[in-house]
Design an enzyme around this catalytic site. Structure first.
Site, PDB file in Angstrom:
ATOM      1  N   ASP A   1      -2.703  -4.841   0.416  1.00 44.48           N
ATOM      2  CA  ASP A   1      -2.233  -6.150   0.889  1.00 44.48           C
ATOM      3  C   ASP A   1      -2.913  -6.614   2.171  1.00 44.48           C
ATOM      4  O   ASP A   1      -3.249  -7.789   2.313  1.00 44.48           O
ATOM      5  CB  ASP A   1      -0.713  -6.172   1.036  1.00 44.48           C
ATOM      6  CG  ASP A   1      -0.149  -5.025   1.872  1.00 44.48           C
ATOM      7  OD1 ASP A   1      -0.929  -4.250   2.463  1.00 44.48           O
ATOM      8  OD2 ASP A   1       1.088  -4.895   1.924  1.00 44.48           O
TER       9      ASP A   1
ATOM     10  N   MET B   1       0.815  -1.213   0.000  1.00 46.86           N
ATOM     11  CA  MET B   1       0.000   0.000   0.000  1.00 46.86           C
ATOM     12  C   MET B   1       0.852   1.267   0.000  1.00 46.86           C
ATOM     13  O   MET B   1       2.067   1.222   0.211  1.00 46.86           O
ATOM     14  CB  MET B   1      -0.923   0.006   1.217  1.00 46.86           C
ATOM     15  CG  MET B   1      -1.935  -1.127   1.230  1.00 46.86           C
ATOM     16  SD  MET B   1      -3.001  -1.125   2.694  1.00 46.86           S
ATOM     17  CE  MET B   1      -3.989   0.349   2.401  1.00 46.86           C
ATOM     18  N   HIS B   2       0.190   2.396  -0.254  1.00 43.88           N
ATOM     19  CA  HIS B   2       0.711   3.753  -0.026  1.00 43.88           C
ATOM     20  C   HIS B   2       1.769   4.228  -1.018  1.00 43.88           C
ATOM     21  O   HIS B   2       2.111   5.408  -1.028  1.00 43.88           O
ATOM     22  CB  HIS B   2       1.303   3.896   1.385  1.00 43.88           C
ATOM     23  CG  HIS B   2       0.451   3.345   2.481  1.00 43.88           C
ATOM     24  ND1 HIS B   2      -0.854   3.725   2.662  1.00 43.88           N
ATOM     25  CD2 HIS B   2       0.724   2.432   3.453  1.00 43.88           C
ATOM     26  CE1 HIS B   2      -1.356   3.083   3.713  1.00 43.88           C
ATOM     27  NE2 HIS B   2      -0.423   2.289   4.202  1.00 43.88           N
TER      28      HIS B   2
END
Length: 490
Positions: free
Chosen positions: A237, A78-79
């Site tokens: 995830d 992520m991110h």
């Protein structure tokens, strides 16, 4: 029919092939490099993700009838910030979730824009790992590259775009960008304005199980798959891993002991804790979840074993640990700063309580316990919201350790359910693909039919009582050292 789950991790892509009955036919993985161009920075080349995923899909499907492959979906780190120009070329290396360069921008968002406004706009406050601070960093430090941005996307969505041509993301992954109004599942106009970006630069949003397109002709040819193969949006995830463990619907919990550590609590209703200590995100099942995230979990054990003790005999080291609940050595697991619940990039790992007779086993035990104590900090926030959790699923590399599972059960006073196939986000991705292709009516139905509990680790009343005393000592250490961390890090 067959379904592919693609877990785009930090160090490797893991690909899983599942049939409609939930049987895992094959798993392959391909590693790719990560670069640290400056202290605290963490970057990857998105082209590496694509090339290794293509290579892995070919390997995964080489021994099956490829005409039976119906769908591909994802679970992804992520991110991360991936930016493309008007020619769809990557402008700069992706800035990853564990990159710490945006401390200044994070402070600006939290202190100048203000936590209350951020929470109202997005249901969350700023963390250095989130995407919005990275965009602000790029705007300030790479203005020429920032001006070329035409598409902003997350790591797994780059794969979906290359495969299908659809510029998309899903609600669960987009929740971690600090650009989305999580409650209303739409992009936040206020956050776009703060970051200096437009709606056209952001992808269309989908539920994780929705079809976003099919394989492009050239990609189908490259993979030897039919053009009819559906591409399903996928999930971040942690949400994908939660699907893979059956943590969907109301009041379910999953603990992940991976490189990072998470406690994930699913809910049918949107909620936010008033201190924003937990992330309030959309879930891959169409509803919501609360999540506490530690930046270092199993990575603490790996660091201690390999880098400090110089051994890869993880199990052998743990066999010598027998005095649970009696250790007087404590370990703060903040090797990379900390997210939940402290939101402190300056926090550092420490050992406390050592004496002349402290043993190797006690220090190893302290590392394992410290990770669980740290996760319990987030569990306590959820309990203060009135959320009653009695049991949890468990996944991640650390979940293979019987000792660690026993610590989770007794430190958190939870029943720990071990599932038959613990394959994390890759399995979750395959399940989402199956739902998207109509194999199941919903994510909850798929999870109920496919995820099987094979063992439960029960908490022991006496040991739980001992660990309660230990936890009350542990939770005093970080507040006492917080001002010290600021002096030694600055």
């Amino acid at each position: 029919m067959l379904y592919l789950g693609v877990d785009l991790g930090t160090s490797a892509v893991k690909l899983l092939l599942m049939d409609g009955q939930g049987e895992i036919r094959k798993i392959v993985s391909r590693e790719y490099p990560i670069s640290f161009p400056h202290p605290g920075w963490s970057e990857q080349n998105p082209e590496d993700w694509y090339e290794k995923s293509i290579e892995g899909i070919r390997e995964l499907t080489k021994d099956v009838d490829r005409s039976e492959v119906a769908g591909i979906s994802f679970g992804g780190q992520m991110h991360g910030l991936v930016v493309l120009d008007e020619k769809d070329e990557v402008i700069r290396p992706a800035i990853l979730w564990n990159d710490g360069r945006s401390t200044k921008e994070t402070d600006y968002l939290n202190e100048v824009i203000g936590r209350e406004k951020l929470s109202a706009y997005t249901a969350n406050i700023a963390f250095t790992g989130f995407t919005a601070p990275k965009i602000l960093w790029m705007k300030e430090n790479e203005p020429e590259k920032f001006a070329r941005i035409r598409k902003i996307m997350l790591p797994k969505d780059y794969l979906a775009y290359r495969l299908s041509g659809t510029f998309c993301s899903d609600y669960s992954d987009a929740s971690g960008m600090l650009l989305m109004d999580v409650k209303n599942k739409c992009w936040s106009k206020e956050m776009m304005e703060i970051c200096g970006i437009s709606r056209e630069q952001l992808p269309d949003l989908y539920e994780s199980y929705e079809v976003v397109g099919t394989l492009k002709k050239e990609e189908a040819k490259k993979l030897g798959l039919p053009e009819s193969v559906k591409i399903i949006a996928g999930a971040g995830d942690n949400a994908a891993a939660a699907v893979g463990t059956g943590t969907v619907g109301e009041g379910m919990c999953n603990i992940s002991l991976g490189t990072s550590g998470t406690i994930f609590i699913s809910s049918r209703k949107f909620q936010v804790d008033r201190y924003n200590a937990l992330h309030s995100f959309a879930h891959a099942d169409g509803y919501y979840h609360l999540m506490g995230c530690m930046l270092s979990a199993a990575s603490c054990n790996k660091w201690w074993m390999q880098d400090i003790l110089g051994t890869s005999e993880f199990t052998k080291e743990q066999e010598k640990i027998v005095k649970l609940g009696e250790n007087q050595v404590f370990y703060l697991p903040y090797l990379m700063g900390e997210r939940s619940p402290h939101n402190d990039p300056m926090a550092r790992a420490t050992f406390t309580g050592m004496t002349m007779d402290t043993t190797r086993e006690e220090m190893t035990q302290a590392v394992l316990e410290g990770v669980v104590f740290g996760l319990r900090d987030s569990l306590e926030v959820a309990r203060n919201l009135g959320i009653q959790i009695e049991r949890t699923k468990i996944c991640g590399g650390g979940a293979k350790s019987l000792l660690w599972k026993k610590m989770v059960a007794n430190i958190m006073n939870l029943k720990v359910d071990v599932i038959e196939s613990e394959e994390g986000p890759a399995l979750g991705g395959a399940i989402l693909a199956a739902v998207g292709c109509g194999e199941f009516e919903s994510v909850e139905e798929a999870a109920a039919k496919l995820v099987k509990v094979v063992e439960t680790v029960e908490p022991d009343e006496d040991l739980t009582e001992k660990y309660e005393e230990c936890y009350q000592k542990f939770r005093k250490i970080y507040p006492a050292l917080k001002p010290v961390f600021r002096k030694i890090v600055s």
